[in-house]
Design a protein around this motif. Sequence first.
Motif, PDB file in Angstrom:
ATOM      1  N   ILE A  93      -1.066  -4.123  -0.109  1.00 53.69           N
ATOM      2  CA  ILE A  93      -1.672  -2.856  -0.546  1.00 53.69           C
ATOM      3  C   ILE A  93      -3.126  -2.603  -0.087  1.00 53.69           C
ATOM      4  CG2 ILE A  93      -1.960  -3.819  -2.952  1.00 53.69           C
ATOM      5  CD1 ILE A  93      -1.950  -1.194  -4.036  1.00 53.69           C
ATOM      6  N   CYS A  94      -3.509  -1.655   0.455  1.00 54.92           N
ATOM      7  CA  CYS A  94      -4.934  -1.425   0.912  1.00 54.92           C
ATOM      8  C   CYS A  94      -5.440   0.106   0.559  1.00 54.92           C
ATOM      9  CB  CYS A  94      -4.825  -1.509   2.492  1.00 54.92           C
ATOM     10  SG  CYS A  94      -4.285  -3.006   3.383  1.00 54.92           S
ATOM     11  N   LEU A  95      -6.593   0.211  -0.110  1.00 56.29           N
ATOM     12  CA  LEU A  95      -6.686   1.224  -0.666  1.00 56.29           C
ATOM     13  C   LEU A  95      -8.217   1.481  -0.203  1.00 56.29           C
ATOM     14  CD1 LEU A  95      -5.718   0.681  -4.451  1.00 56.29           C
ATOM     15  CD2 LEU A  95      -4.738   1.704  -2.967  1.00 56.29           C
ATOM     16  N   PHE A  96      -8.551   2.469   0.311  1.00 55.81           N
ATOM     17  CA  PHE A  96      -9.843   3.010   0.748  1.00 55.81           C
ATOM     18  C   PHE A  96     -10.594   3.314  -0.702  1.00 55.81           C
ATOM     19  CE2 PHE A  96      -8.266   3.012   5.001  1.00 55.81           C
ATOM     20  CZ  PHE A  96      -9.393   2.712   5.620  1.00 55.81           C
ATOM     21  N   THR A  97     -11.860   3.114  -0.466  1.00 53.85           N
ATOM     22  CA  THR A  97     -12.844   3.240  -1.878  1.00 53.85           C
ATOM     23  C   THR A  97     -14.425   3.444  -1.046  1.00 53.85           C
ATOM     24  OG1 THR A  97     -13.354   3.408  -3.921  1.00 53.85           O
ATOM     25  CG2 THR A  97     -13.351   1.247  -2.782  1.00 53.85           C
ATOM     26  N   ASP A  98     -15.362   4.061  -2.057  1.00 54.94           N
ATOM     27  CA  ASP A  98     -16.561   4.007  -1.468  1.00 54.94           C
ATOM     28  C   ASP A  98     -17.501   3.081  -2.648  1.00 54.94           C
ATOM     29  OD1 ASP A  98     -16.970   5.372  -3.892  1.00 54.94           O
ATOM     30  OD2 ASP A  98     -17.969   7.288  -2.649  1.00 54.94           O
ATOM     31  N   TRP A  99     -18.707   2.891  -2.491  1.00 53.18           N
ATOM     32  CA  TRP A  99     -19.637   2.101  -3.144  1.00 53.18           C
ATOM     33  C   TRP A  99     -19.462   2.616  -4.591  1.00 53.18           C
ATOM     34  CZ3 TRP A  99     -23.761   3.883  -6.180  1.00 53.18           C
ATOM     35  CH2 TRP A  99     -24.187   5.122  -5.854  1.00 53.18           C
ATOM     36  N   ARG A 100     -19.321   3.552  -5.062  1.00 57.15           N
ATOM     37  CA  ARG A 100     -19.410   4.122  -6.326  1.00 57.15           C
ATOM     38  C   ARG A 100     -17.936   3.740  -7.046  1.00 57.15           C
ATOM     39  NH1 ARG A 100     -21.696   9.196  -4.526  1.00 57.15           N
ATOM     40  NH2 ARG A 100     -23.730   9.424  -4.916  1.00 57.15           N
TER      41      ARG A 100
END
Length: 240
Positions: A93-100
């Motif tokens: 499983i691969c989930l994009f996200t940002d620093w927040r």
Amino acid sequence: MIKNKLHAGDCLPFLERLPALSVDALITDPPYASGGVHIGSKNRSTSDKYQNGGTARQYPEFTGDHRDQRAHLRWMTLWLSECLRVMKDGAPICLFTDWRQLPLTTDALQVAGFTWRGIAVWDKGEGVRPQMGRYRNQAEYIVWGSKGDMPLDRGVGVLRGVYKEVVKQKDKFHVTGKPTDLMRDLIKICPAGGVILDPFAGSGSTLLAAESAGYDWLGCELSEEYKAIALNRLATLRAE
């Protein structure tokens, strides 16, 4: 289960209809519910939050990006739990996200029942979001893991942990769209011939990367505007 078809609507009903143990990898870029530190800034339009005021090109809005931290964690856990059911044992499983939302995303993945295995980095380049006296926010992150044990002998080689890929305007069809070349690299975590699931298809970059590499895919998109963009891109690929 109809493969290589982009479904319309909310991801939860779509996921609930999928049979158990039918997916070889989940690779997706869900709404971050980021772009602000208080409720007023989170509730701005997605074009206002993410276009930085520096581009004349306008992209369709998308929904689901306004939740506070508790609501976002609850929502992430709901659809990730359903993904756990439809994925095969050992599937990545691969989930994009940002620093927040990086801490929240690692929590959601584990609360839903997945094994958290690490973080890969997408380096967007030094031209991104300069701020005087501060570090550039030039990276986004791919939180990754698996459904239970993940054998090493899956026929997949060593993959990079850092991907440097700038956003090209000719390849950008979504206000937060990811480069197609980036997705072509990321999907290599799925064994050859597998089925890749993307319940937040957006403008279709994951689906295009999967189809061009010979994978089957399952996609869902809530926005009719972005669904149309993704279908047009897929049709162009198939005509080449």
